[in-house]
Design an enzyme around this catalytic site. Structure first.
Site, PDB file in Angstrom:
ATOM      1  N   CYS A 135       6.327 -12.998   4.792  1.00 37.90           N
ATOM      2  CA  CYS A 135       6.942 -12.613   6.065  1.00 37.90           C
ATOM      3  C   CYS A 135       8.340 -13.215   6.166  1.00 37.90           C
ATOM      4  CB  CYS A 135       6.079 -13.073   7.232  1.00 37.90           C
ATOM      5  SG  CYS A 135       6.180 -14.843   7.515  1.00 37.90           S
ATOM      6  N   GLU A 190       7.785   4.954  -6.967  1.00 37.13           N
ATOM      7  CA  GLU A 190       8.720   3.958  -7.516  1.00 37.13           C
ATOM      8  C   GLU A 190      10.152   4.471  -7.433  1.00 37.13           C
ATOM      9  OE1 GLU A 190       7.765   0.990  -8.267  1.00 37.13           O
ATOM     10  OE2 GLU A 190       5.642   1.114  -8.820  1.00 37.13           O
ATOM     11  N   GLY A 249       0.786  -1.233   0.000  1.00 37.58           N
ATOM     12  CA  GLY A 249       0.000   0.000   0.000  1.00 37.58           C
ATOM     13  C   GLY A 249       0.820   1.287   0.000  1.00 37.58           C
ATOM     14  N   LYS A 250       2.061   1.232  -0.482  1.00 37.67           N
ATOM     15  CA  LYS A 250       2.916   2.428  -0.524  1.00 37.67           C
ATOM     16  C   LYS A 250       2.303   3.531  -1.375  1.00 37.67           C
ATOM     17  CE  LYS A 250       6.320   0.225  -2.421  1.00 37.67           C
ATOM     18  NZ  LYS A 250       5.741  -1.133  -2.443  1.00 37.67           N
ATOM     19  N   CYS A 264       1.394 -11.683   4.495  1.00 35.69           N
ATOM     20  CA  CYS A 264       2.059 -12.860   3.925  1.00 35.69           C
ATOM     21  C   CYS A 264       1.015 -13.793   3.306  1.00 35.69           C
ATOM     22  CB  CYS A 264       2.856 -13.582   5.002  1.00 35.69           C
ATOM     23  SG  CYS A 264       3.626 -15.099   4.421  1.00 35.69           S
ATOM     24  N   GLN A 300      12.733   3.592  -5.926  1.00 30.00           N
ATOM     25  CA  GLN A 300      13.859   2.651  -5.910  1.00 30.00           C
ATOM     26  C   GLN A 300      14.531   2.557  -7.270  1.00 30.00           C
ATOM     27  OE1 GLN A 300      10.658   1.653  -5.706  1.00 30.00           O
ATOM     28  NE2 GLN A 300      10.337   0.150  -7.329  1.00 30.00           N
ATOM     29  N   CYS A 332       8.457 -17.065   5.970  1.00 28.36           N
ATOM     30  CA  CYS A 332       8.059 -17.733   4.723  1.00 28.36           C
ATOM     31  C   CYS A 332       8.875 -17.287   3.520  1.00 28.36           C
ATOM     32  CB  CYS A 332       6.583 -17.490   4.454  1.00 28.36           C
ATOM     33  SG  CYS A 332       5.523 -18.070   5.798  1.00 28.36           S
TER      34      CYS A 332
END
Ligand code: ZN
Length: 196
Positions: free
Chosen positions: A179, A91, A23-24, A147, A93, A182
């Site tokens: 997570c 975005e 949800g960024k 997760c 990154q 996992c």
């Protein structure tokens, strides 16, 4: 949140980061819409690489939209955002490390700079300029997905295909939020790091 109000005559940097599906972009859009309601001038940018869904709108997976401008490099943002009170960058990154100077420069000019992006790549390693942005930001929000395996809060972006390379655009066809328990790093799935 406290940084939705106050702050006169000074700029600052906010970072919103987390895994995919956390949800960024929704959170970025929420903050930018609040600023627009207060009649602040808002400008939104994203790097050219993100061709998902739309060339001109920031689109989150939940289909909230806000108009954005695609830029080739971070440096162009300063001149394009001169009039803006609030600058959103999605975005992030995918920008190079010059994004850090660009954000500092705009915050020093008195702007509120809100940067959203993935904190880690699919290998679980810090992604692009995000780690340094976290150091210099006044405010940090880590968003969490859920997760898909166990339902715990998810911090990692797990690539479900064997494709290599840090940048591989896709959504739920190629990635899952997982997570710490996992998540399986790709180095453990296959003992190769040739794409590093
Ligand atoms: Zn899990």
């Amino acid at each position: 949140m406290m940084f939705d109000i106050v702050h006169k005559h000074t700029g600052w940097i906010e970072v919103i980061c987390g895994s995919m599906f956390s949800g960024k972009t929704e959170e970025l859009i929420r903050r930018l819409k609040r600023a627009e309601i207060a009649r602040q001038k808002v400008k939104i940018f994203k790097p050219k690489i993100d061709k998902r869904f739309s060339d001109t709108d920031i689109v989150s997976h939940s289909e909230q939209k806000i108009s954005s401008q695609v830029v080739n490099g971070a440096k162009k943002i300063i001149s394009l955002a001169l009039e803006a009170h609030v600058v959103g960058i999605d975005e992030s990154q995918f920008f190079k490390s010059d994004l850090i100077d660009v954000c500092n420069t705009m915050a020093n000019m008195g702007k509120r700079v809100i940067v959203a992006g993935l904190d880690m790549d699919y290998k679980g390693e810090p992604f692009g300029p995000i780690p340094k942005l976290l150091s210099i930001a006044e405010y940090i929000t880590k968003t969490h997905a859920i997760c898909v395996v166990c339902g715990n809060p998810a911090n990692y972006t797990y690539r479900t295909t064997d494709e290599k390379g840090q940048v591989l655009l896709g959504a739920s066809d190629k990635y899952e939020a997982r997570c710490r328990n996992c998540y399986i790093p790709p180095v453990k799935k296959k003992s190769s790091r040739e794409d590093k």
